[in-house]
Design a protein around this motif. Sequence first.
Motif, PDB file in Angstrom:
ATOM      1  N   LEU A   1     -18.059  12.078 -35.029  1.00  0.00           N
ATOM      2  CA  LEU A   1     -17.866  11.079 -36.228  1.00  0.00           C
ATOM      3  C   LEU A   1     -17.796   9.863 -35.904  1.00  0.00           C
ATOM      4  N   ARG A   2     -17.082   9.584 -34.806  1.00  0.00           N
ATOM      5  CA  ARG A   2     -17.034   7.947 -34.656  1.00  0.00           C
ATOM      6  C   ARG A   2     -18.318   7.343 -34.384  1.00  0.00           C
ATOM      7  N   SER A   3     -19.431   8.055 -33.535  1.00  0.00           N
ATOM      8  CA  SER A   3     -20.787   7.452 -33.204  1.00  0.00           C
ATOM      9  C   SER A   3     -21.488   7.624 -34.439  1.00  0.00           C
ATOM     10  N   GLU A   4     -21.171   8.422 -35.356  1.00  0.00           N
ATOM     11  CA  GLU A   4     -21.900   8.351 -36.708  1.00  0.00           C
ATOM     12  C   GLU A   4     -21.495   7.109 -37.554  1.00  0.00           C
ATOM     13  N   LEU A   5     -19.984   6.853 -37.421  1.00  0.00           N
ATOM     14  CA  LEU A   5     -19.736   5.845 -38.285  1.00  0.00           C
ATOM     15  C   LEU A   5     -20.157   4.298 -37.756  1.00  0.00           C
ATOM     16  N   LEU A   6     -20.418   4.426 -36.414  1.00  0.00           N
ATOM     17  CA  LEU A   6     -20.706   2.938 -35.833  1.00  0.00           C
ATOM     18  C   LEU A   6     -22.301   2.848 -36.207  1.00  0.00           C
ATOM     19  N   ARG A   7     -22.924   3.781 -36.793  1.00  0.00           N
ATOM     20  CA  ARG A   7     -24.432   3.281 -36.982  1.00  0.00           C
ATOM     21  C   ARG A   7     -24.926   2.710 -37.874  1.00  0.00           C
ATOM     22  N   GLY A   8     -24.073   2.150 -38.784  1.00  0.00           N
ATOM     23  CA  GLY A   8     -24.601   0.911 -39.740  1.00  0.00           C
ATOM     24  C   GLY A   8     -23.568   0.574 -40.707  1.00  0.00           C
ATOM     25  N   PRO A   9     -23.622  -0.461 -41.455  1.00  0.00           N
ATOM     26  CA  PRO A   9     -22.749  -1.005 -42.340  1.00  0.00           C
ATOM     27  C   PRO A   9     -22.686   0.037 -43.403  1.00  0.00           C
ATOM     28  N   TRP A  10     -21.384  -0.188 -44.143  1.00  0.00           N
ATOM     29  CA  TRP A  10     -20.973   0.341 -45.254  1.00  0.00           C
ATOM     30  C   TRP A  10     -20.477  -0.371 -46.187  1.00  0.00           C
ATOM     31  N   GLN A  11     -20.420  -0.356 -47.490  1.00  0.00           N
ATOM     32  CA  GLN A  11     -19.791  -1.172 -48.377  1.00  0.00           C
ATOM     33  C   GLN A  11     -18.763  -0.395 -49.280  1.00  0.00           C
ATOM     34  N   GLY A  12     -17.374  -0.719 -49.127  1.00  0.00           N
ATOM     35  CA  GLY A  12     -16.366  -0.423 -49.787  1.00  0.00           C
ATOM     36  C   GLY A  12     -15.933  -1.093 -50.785  1.00  0.00           C
ATOM     37  N   ILE A  13     -14.802  -0.488 -51.759  1.00  0.00           N
ATOM     38  CA  ILE A  13     -14.285  -1.681 -52.825  1.00  0.00           C
ATOM     39  C   ILE A  13     -13.722  -2.707 -52.371  1.00  0.00           C
ATOM     40  N   THR A  14     -13.050  -2.920 -51.214  1.00  0.00           N
ATOM     41  CA  THR A  14     -12.320  -3.883 -50.478  1.00  0.00           C
ATOM     42  C   THR A  14     -13.134  -4.625 -49.438  1.00  0.00           C
ATOM     43  N   ARG A  15     -14.228  -4.043 -48.966  1.00  0.00           N
ATOM     44  CA  ARG A  15     -14.632  -4.867 -47.888  1.00  0.00           C
ATOM     45  C   ARG A  15     -15.998  -4.182 -47.312  1.00  0.00           C
ATOM     46  N   ARG A  16     -16.813  -4.903 -46.538  1.00  0.00           N
ATOM     47  CA  ARG A  16     -17.943  -4.389 -45.930  1.00  0.00           C
ATOM     48  C   ARG A  16     -17.821  -3.825 -44.494  1.00  0.00           C
ATOM     49  N   VAL A  17     -17.925  -2.749 -44.312  1.00  0.00           N
ATOM     50  CA  VAL A  17     -17.304  -2.428 -42.794  1.00  0.00           C
ATOM     51  C   VAL A  17     -18.599  -2.274 -42.008  1.00  0.00           C
ATOM     52  N   SER A  18     -18.555  -2.956 -40.867  1.00  0.00           N
ATOM     53  CA  SER A  18     -19.556  -2.819 -39.643  1.00  0.00           C
ATOM     54  C   SER A  18     -19.070  -3.080 -38.453  1.00  0.00           C
ATOM     55  N   PHE A  19     -19.507  -2.621 -37.375  1.00  0.00           N
ATOM     56  CA  PHE A  19     -18.827  -2.941 -36.170  1.00  0.00           C
ATOM     57  C   PHE A  19     -20.211  -3.633 -35.033  1.00  0.00           C
ATOM     58  N   GLU A  20     -19.713  -4.582 -34.269  1.00  0.00           N
ATOM     59  CA  GLU A  20     -20.529  -5.115 -33.307  1.00  0.00           C
ATOM     60  C   GLU A  20     -21.193  -3.931 -32.516  1.00  0.00           C
ATOM     61  N   PRO A  21     -22.279  -3.621 -32.274  1.00  0.00           N
ATOM     62  CA  PRO A  21     -23.032  -2.612 -31.302  1.00  0.00           C
ATOM     63  C   PRO A  21     -22.319  -2.343 -30.106  1.00  0.00           C
ATOM     64  N   THR A  22     -22.258  -3.396 -29.512  1.00  0.00           N
ATOM     65  CA  THR A  22     -21.791  -3.070 -27.905  1.00  0.00           C
ATOM     66  C   THR A  22     -20.157  -3.064 -27.568  1.00  0.00           C
ATOM     67  N   LEU A  23     -19.433  -4.018 -28.350  1.00  0.00           N
ATOM     68  CA  LEU A  23     -18.100  -4.069 -28.134  1.00  0.00           C
ATOM     69  C   LEU A  23     -17.310  -3.465 -29.144  1.00  0.00           C
ATOM     70  N   GLN A  24     -18.069  -2.862 -30.224  1.00  0.00           N
ATOM     71  CA  GLN A  24     -17.560  -2.161 -31.206  1.00  0.00           C
ATOM     72  C   GLN A  24     -16.305  -2.524 -31.978  1.00  0.00           C
ATOM     73  N   TYR A  25     -16.103  -3.772 -31.889  1.00  0.00           N
ATOM     74  CA  TYR A  25     -15.108  -4.308 -32.994  1.00  0.00           C
ATOM     75  C   TYR A  25     -15.394  -4.652 -34.229  1.00  0.00           C
ATOM     76  N   PHE A  26     -14.435  -4.661 -35.111  1.00  0.00           N
ATOM     77  CA  PHE A  26     -14.815  -5.036 -36.470  1.00  0.00           C
ATOM     78  C   PHE A  26     -15.690  -6.410 -36.769  1.00  0.00           C
ATOM     79  N   GLN A  27     -16.684  -6.216 -37.539  1.00  0.00           N
ATOM     80  CA  GLN A  27     -17.622  -7.480 -37.795  1.00  0.00           C
ATOM     81  C   GLN A  27     -16.957  -8.233 -38.915  1.00  0.00           C
ATOM     82  N   GLY A  28     -16.243  -9.497 -38.789  1.00  0.00           N
ATOM     83  CA  GLY A  28     -15.967 -10.201 -40.123  1.00  0.00           C
ATOM     84  C   GLY A  28     -17.340 -10.935 -40.704  1.00  0.00           C
ATOM     85  N   GLY A  29     -17.260 -11.359 -41.802  1.00  0.00           N
ATOM     86  CA  GLY A  29     -18.265 -12.154 -42.456  1.00  0.00           C
ATOM     87  C   GLY A  29     -17.649 -12.209 -43.872  1.00  0.00           C
TER      88      GLY A  29
END
Length: 703
Positions: A647-675
């Motif tokens: 599941l975690r690998s699947e969730l890292l695949r691409g961005p996802w838009q929620g009602i509170t924020r856009r969720v995406s992760f830096e592909p190498t370090l895997q930390y939350f990407q702010g924008g």
Amino acid sequence: MSEPLRSSDPSRIAGFRLLRRLGAGGMGVVYLGRTDSGALAAVKVIRGEGAGDDGFRARFAREVELARRVESPWVVPVLDADAEAREPWLATAFVPGPSVAEAVAAHGPLPSRAVRVLGGLLAEALDGVHAAGLIHRDVKPANVLLAADGPRLIDFGIARAVGATALTTDGSVVGSPGYLSPEQARGHTVGPPSDVFSLGCVLAHAATGRPAFGTGGAAAVLYRTVHEEPDLVGVPEWLDRTVRRCLAKEPARRPSAGELGEFFGEFAVGRWLPEGLPALVAARAARVLDLPVPDPTAVAGPSPVDARPHPPAAACSSRGPRPVPPRRPGRARGGSGAAPARPRARAPSRGPGRWSPCSAARATPSSPPMSAGPASPSTGTTQDARRTVDLVLRTADDHGTAAGSAEAAARLAADPDVSVVVAAGTNVTVPAALPPCTKARLTVLVTRADSEELNAVNTTTALVLRSTRTLGPHAALRYLNRVVQPARTVVVHDLATEVESLPTVRITTVHGKLDSETAVEEVAVDEDFSGAARRIAARPRDAVLFAGVSPDRAAACARALRDAGHQGARIAGEHVLGAPFLAVGEDWRIGTGYTDASADSRTKEFAAAFRARHRGAPGPWAAEAYDAVRFAARGLASVGDGGRSTLRSELLRGPWQGITRRVSFEPTLQYFQGGDDSGGFLFRVTAGAARFVARSDDIGKKT
């Protein structure tokens, strides 16, 4: 560039926790390390032939002792070393900025002012190195790092110098083709003039964007270095003669480092980097500071490593059709709820509370097997007929303690039906929940906690769905830049919370993200804020950023600023929002990681459904928990019934838009990407309460 640690690498060397590999060569490996107090270091471990040679160890120890005497601020200092270790090692301070090589490749040649500062300060650095009895031997663009307050010379006299056992004897070539001197290229004895030659090459490269002796194979470059004149087309006229003197073939004709310092003269460093580079430096600094800490490495046989426990974090989901009775509405101390898309988590009242939930959901196949549709926020299961999974909520009470959290997470992880855990707890409880879930390969989604401990999640099964405290109160910083636009911002660094809020994190955050001039006021544990407030009030329109996490200390700061007559903007992060601060913090702006679901236009539908179901308004973090479950459902719909380990690998695949924020992760370090849509929100303290103002990306448009 860096790369993850390998299974054979140690996880700790003496007082340094290793984070990444910075490089490797014949002499050994260079790691990025961090001390227990948060200081970063480049840790060089000598391996192979050198580690087994007594003569080498003696030279290594001697040069370490000499290096400790270098006093130039433009040379990275030696922090610690051990020549007697099984594998000798050396740690120097780490500068989280790009090298001259990277900067020139990305932005082109440096302008004249930047080259002047670079030349003057590097000459001063080499003068200090030579005065200590050292020769650098490898001055090159990659060994000069850029910081906002000037360049730093790295790897002097140690790593490269000890790279070969026969280092100090003639016939050994140590250095990099294109930047080493003719005498180095011939394998002759080298002295300080060799470093001056290399500095001339660096300045030519910085001024023109290309190597002075061209590119190609090492043999061709070395031949041109020894026999041909350098290509200095494009070097500014004021610098040309000096660079040519540095690049003289005969060492005796070159100026000394001290003479070069006199040529460049005295100058104020100020904002010496050209347009574009300060942002690059700040981004590199923020990224390195936010690096996760990997799991301790299991090393067979004797090792210098003193491994620590696994880093913490938590969240879960489960599979299977077992029904779960609904929870009654109310405040959850240890569990948050969320069915396919609807978190049943009870949020705390405004201000700090003991709401530390860990919730799990089970996913069961649904028919027909088509793409999962949107879930209804008003029910406990997905309403769309196209759904592929149904989620069933389970909650576990952590009793507001780390021990309770670890126990609750262990129970959830032991259930084979559980597929994902949503951890909406505090910085005390969430880290403790991570190890059991990691051991069980159970994905954890963290919504509320923002501890630096959670920066380590790339080696676990967790994902943090928000920016951690390392990145600072993003919305409040944006408010200063876009709305207030102060001439100066004063960072009030509360040393009473230094353990929880590293000073380097806060100061780097400000320098990287504020457009204004910045000053720092440090307030010790046993001090009040009156002295700092008086100094700040001398310029009453300056903005203030409180860098601390205690509501009581924030309240004391707010009172002191008010009594001293400060009139400028005042900002802080979400951790100050407690009753003591709210009572005195009138008109402060607070940057948070949660929204007010009832006031935010993008969450009002969720808030209405929440009120209809639970007969009360959603509190902080309810909408964020809702998004976490929807995010998990999206991944579970893709991985199906066997999703625990994938599941975690699947969730890292691409961005996802929620009602509170856009969720995406830096592909190498895997930390939350702010924008712009990073989940940062701005509140204003009014009449003893924190009231929603705007999303981070809307600041300046509506405020």
